[in-house]
Design an enzyme around this catalytic site. Structure first.
Site, mmCIF file in Angstrom:
data_model
loop_
_atom_site.group_PDB
_atom_site.id
_atom_site.type_symbol
_atom_site.label_atom_id
_atom_site.label_comp_id
_atom_site.label_asym_id
_atom_site.label_seq_id
_atom_site.Cartn_x
_atom_site.Cartn_y
_atom_site.Cartn_z
ATOM 1 N N TYR A 127 2.156 -5.775 13.108
ATOM 2 C CA TYR A 127 1.145 -5.327 12.621
ATOM 3 C C TYR A 127 0.205 -4.612 13.633
ATOM 4 C CZ TYR A 127 -2.850 -4.112 9.499
ATOM 5 O OH TYR A 127 -4.000 -3.567 8.776
ATOM 6 N N GLU A 175 0.885 -1.299 0.174
ATOM 7 C CA GLU A 175 0.058 0.015 0.042
ATOM 8 C C GLU A 175 0.788 1.342 -0.035
ATOM 9 O OE1 GLU A 175 -0.422 -2.348 2.313
ATOM 10 O OE2 GLU A 175 -2.314 -2.456 3.263
ATOM 11 N N HIS A 224 -3.245 -12.812 13.725
ATOM 12 C CA HIS A 224 -2.624 -11.511 14.297
ATOM 13 C C HIS A 224 -1.862 -11.787 15.682
ATOM 14 C CE1 HIS A 224 -5.202 -8.664 11.793
ATOM 15 N NE2 HIS A 224 -4.486 -9.507 11.196
ATOM 16 N N ASP A 252 -2.043 -5.188 3.765
ATOM 17 C CA ASP A 252 -1.961 -5.448 5.070
ATOM 18 C C ASP A 252 -2.880 -6.682 5.488
ATOM 19 O OD1 ASP A 252 -0.583 -3.210 5.685
ATOM 20 O OD2 ASP A 252 -2.177 -2.205 6.495
ATOM 21 N N ARG A 307 -3.071 -3.185 13.766
ATOM 22 C CA ARG A 307 -4.403 -3.307 13.838
ATOM 23 C C ARG A 307 -5.003 -4.821 14.374
ATOM 24 N NH1 ARG A 307 -3.681 0.196 9.534
ATOM 25 N NH2 ARG A 307 -4.290 2.217 9.910
ATOM 26 N N GLU A 329 -9.508 -5.461 5.254
ATOM 27 C CA GLU A 329 -9.272 -4.242 4.401
ATOM 28 C C GLU A 329 -8.182 -4.303 3.592
ATOM 29 O OE1 GLU A 329 -9.247 0.717 5.040
ATOM 30 O OE2 GLU A 329 -9.443 -0.472 6.748
ATOM 31 N N ASP A 348 -5.400 -7.745 7.202
ATOM 32 C CA ASP A 348 -6.802 -7.499 7.750
ATOM 33 C C ASP A 348 -8.037 -7.724 6.631
ATOM 34 O OD1 ASP A 348 -6.637 -5.136 6.797
ATOM 35 O OD2 ASP A 348 -6.458 -4.212 8.584
#
Length: 792
Positions: free
Chosen positions: A294, A9, A339, A82, A296, A86, A84
């Site tokens: 990470y 990203e 995670h 990432d 989140r 999203e 997750d």
């Protein structure tokens, strides 16, 4: 030779990964999301199984074209967004756009280190459709709520009003707490304890076999004082137990945001922004390194490699006995267990050793994360607890004393919940000890404390509302929409916030229901697990919502057609009528349409609206008087009296004779906060601020005195207020542009060369903006001409 392509990203993440993978790989950035729902319309075909009408985000067309070209010439494409929902959706969108299904693979890593990235490349996978569907469902749910309900709120509140599937529930929590605070009735209470052997304190726990914490009846206290005067306590029982206290767990997103707020004063958005920088990688000693895992996550799991890394560090620096003998496991079923908790990628990168490579903000947050991880892997603190039970007639007392056997994590860290420790006294059961002092402390119950950013995030998490990636945006939306004010780091709902909350609670009970919202999060988790079909989830939600929307639309139409009079009279003595416009509710004369009165900041009773007559005259008069200014008891050194006024940037003081002397001054921040809280006393219509102004000026005088004269021109300093608070500025400005940090004493001098460069940049920016505005204006003009010609 064709390279392998890795798509991430952000450019900083790309830079870190490219150095790890070497010359056979090209790492490029998508600069976040590239494809999303359109901004100008709902973008969902409800009739066609909620088919989303995705569009390339404005400005991302060129980015996508380059990615597509590079993907064609690469012999493999790794999507490394990432890990997750999203991130999975970003990978899915890019994959669909570049159309290279045979080449594309999805990789993920929890930390940007050589081992983690290389392991990810060795173990690629396909894009997880369940993760994508869960993210799609969340995005569409939020879009449906925002685009279906917000326009209805505009009609009865104003254009700033909006609904959000999660933000609106958070707003309700803040408003409900405010109602609880306003309804709170303080009560007087007493707490009783007895001191024996000079330093052993025992608390009253029972009266006649009835448990006691606080006593709310003064008669009981009077009797107790009389009964225990010059009395003694008999030691009924002494019991010693072995206990242990484990260290706090590693951070997850919510606890990181909470502690960063409490210890560092960082808001949720700021915390996540800095954490993102630490995760993506920073140049350390000539090499880009990802410093943390990470950020989140709602997991506190720690990998075996990380546990061993911590074990080696603790053994080397503190000894093997300080290594924790346990592994943290998750207890919640909905935790994203792929995670880990938030920890340093390499514990040997000690914060103080790499401080020179970090900004102050990055260093402070990294140190917080590093310290927490280290502490979490320490052994538990072991202690013995002596419980002493003593009696006198109907009165039972109890006290505990703790003695440390092994300090464990207390060796390096003690938090606010620190267990107080000491040596055990020599007491025996059956012994009688005179009461050296009977402590009877009077107190008054206090209302609940308003939410701070940290406690709001904690509440959202405990209620199961939102997810790690959404906490910061929820808080930010509430602030930017002006539904809340942050006063002394606490949330106060505004009139607008209350209006929005009231309308939503009245008309959309499911959306504003905490349990319903939490249950929706569980349903989205089930979509991720593959046990719930996302289209069916949306259909069930939409069918229920549509009924509520239809009902609300009818009510709005009915309200628009109703004539609601007020107790405010126009210039002809006729009642003014209530209307709602773009900027909110207002009163208008039926005789003269130019005669209007804004009701911004005035609450209108829903019950009065129903009856068709509202009573707002007192509030309107108060608002109009406030515009003229509220008289204060403050006079300057020349005897000029000041009034408090409210402008577009908040409260300020203005001379009562402003037309003659043109004197204005900003209201000190502390006083602003007190005024907003309603903590400034008003006597006979005069605000009592004089004493506080004198106190604050005295503090400023001492700061200026201690600062001395300017180090460059010898002139005295004065206190100014900027974006980041108070600072010292040389009074020789503009010839001398020296400023001084009040806390650190650091002196900064802006040279003529720097000032010139700053002006040049500002001028160039202004020129660019003017040019852009001119282009937009020409485009609009051209479009208007075309439209007119078409009409002709």
């Amino acid at each position: 030779m064709a390279k392998k392509l890795v798509i991430v990203e952000s450019p900083s993440k790309a830079k870190t990964i490219e150095k790890i993978l070497g010359r056979n790989y090209e790492v490029v950035a998508s600069y976040g999301h590239v494809i999303d729902l359109p901004k100008t319309k709902i973008g969902i075909d409800v009739e066609n199984n909620f088919e989303p009408q995705y569009k390339v985000i404005k400005g991302k067309g060129e980015v996508l074209k380059k990615l597509k070209e590079k993907a064609k010439s690469a012999n493999a494409v790794y999507l490394a967004s990432d890990q997750d929902r999203e991130g999975e959706a970003i990978a899915w969108h890019i994959s669909n756009y570049i159309k290279q299904p045979d080449k594309v693979k999805r990789i993920e890593f929890n930390e940007i280190t050589k081992t983690a990235v290389n392991n990810a490349i060795k173990n690629p996978r396909d894009i997880n459709d369940n993760l994508v569907n869960a993210q799609q469902a969340r995005r569409l749910l939020d879009r449906i709520v925002g685009y279906k309900i917000s326009p209805l709120l505009w009609k009865i509140i104003n254009r700033n009003a909006s609904a959000g599937r999660v933000q609106s529930v958070a707003l309700r929590l803040i408003c409900d707490l405010e109602d609880e605070i306003n309804a709170f009735v303080p009560q007087k209470y007493w707490e009783v304890s007895a001191l024996i052997e000079k330093d052993i304190n025992l608390n009253l726990v029972k009266i006649a076999d009835e448990k006691v914490d606080r006593i709310f009846d003064e008669k009981v206290v009077k009797k107790l004082k009389k009964d225990l005067k010059d009395q003694a306590l008999t030691i009924e029982k002494i019991e010693v137990k072995k206990k242990s206290q484990r260290p706090p767990l590693v951070f997850k997103t919510s606890t990181l945001q909470q502690l960063a707020s409490s210890y560092l004063g960082y808001g949720a958005s700021k915390t996540m922004r800095i954490a993102q920088q630490l995760y993506e990688g920073l140049p350390i000693d000539g090499e880009n390194k990802g410093l943390i895992t990470y950020m989140r996550t709602d997991s506190t799991r720690i990998s075996v490699d990380a546990l061993n890394m911590a074990k080696d560090y603790i053994t080397k620096n503190y000894g093997e006995k300080y290594v924790g003998k346990y592994v943290v496991k998750n207890s919640k079923s909905n935790v994203q267990d792929a995670h880990e908790g938030i920890r340093p990628s390499d514990i040997n990168l000690v914060p103080d050793d790499i401080k020179v490579y970090l900004t102050n903000e990055q260093y402070r947050l990294y140190k917080l994360i590093w310290d927490r991880f280290l502490v979490s892997q320490f052994a538990a603190m072991q202690y013995e607890q002596m419980q002493i039970n003593a009696v006198n007639g109907d009165y039972s007392f109890r006290g505990t004393i703790n003695k440390v056997i092994f300090d464990g994590y207390y060796k390096i860290f003690k938090d606010e919940d620190e267990i107080k420790t000491g040596d055990f006294p020599e007491l025996k059961e059956g012994n009688v000890h005179p009461i050296d002092k009977l402590n009877v402390e009077e107190g008054i119950t206090k209302p609940p404390t308003r939410f701070s950013e940290a406690t709001l995030v904690k509440k959202l998490e405990s209620e199961g509302i939102g997810r790690p990636s959404t906490y910061a945006s929820i808080v930010e939306t509430l602030k930017t929409r002006e539904y809340v004010e942050l006063i002394e780091k606490r949330f106060y709902p505004t009139y607008l916030g209350y209006e929005v909350k009231d309308e939503l609670v009245k008309n959309f009970q499911d959306i504003m229901n905490v349990k319903f919202t939490a249950n929706m999060e569980k349903e989205l988790d089930k979509v991720e697990e593959g046990t719930v079909e996302w289209v069916q989830l949306l259909r069930t939600f939409y069918n229920s919502l549509e009924k509520e929307i239809d009902k609300f639309e009818k009510e709005i139409e009915e309200m628009k057609n109703r004539r609601i009079i007020s107790d405010v009279l126009d210039s002809e003595g006729k009642p003014m009528i209530l209307k709602t416009g773009l900027y909110g509710k207002y009163l208008i004369s039926e005789i003269n349409e130019k005669e209007k009165v804004s009701l911004k900041g005035i609450a209108v009773s829903p019950e009065e609206l129903k009856k068709g007559e509202i009573f707002v005259k007192t509030e309107v008069e108060k608002l109009q008087n406030n515009k003229k200014g509220i008289l204060t008891d403050y006079f300057d050194e020349n005897g000029n009296r000041y009034v408090l006024k409210i402008g577009r940037f908040g409260e300020y003081l203005e001379s009562k004779n402003y037309e003659k002397d043109e004197k204005r001054m900003s209201l000190p921040l502390e006083l602003k906060q007190k005024y907003k809280k309603g903590a400034v006393i008003e006597l006979d219509g005069v605000l009592q601020i004089n004493e506080e102004m004198k106190r604050l000026y005295e503090i400023d005088r001492k700061i200026i005195e201690e600062a001395g004269d300017c180090e460059f021109c010898g002139k005295p300093y004065e206190i100014k207020t900027g974006r980041f608070g108070k600072f010292l500025a040389c009074t020789g400005y503009p010839e001398c542009k020296t400023i001084k940090n009040i806390k650190t004493g650091k002196v900064t001098r802006v040279t003529e060369k720097e000032e010139k460069a700053k002006k040049t940049t500002k001028k160039a920016t202004k020129k660019t903006v003017t040019k852009a505005k001119s282009t937009v204006a020409k485009t609009k003009k051209s479009a208007t001409v075309k439209k007119k010609n078409k009409t002709k």
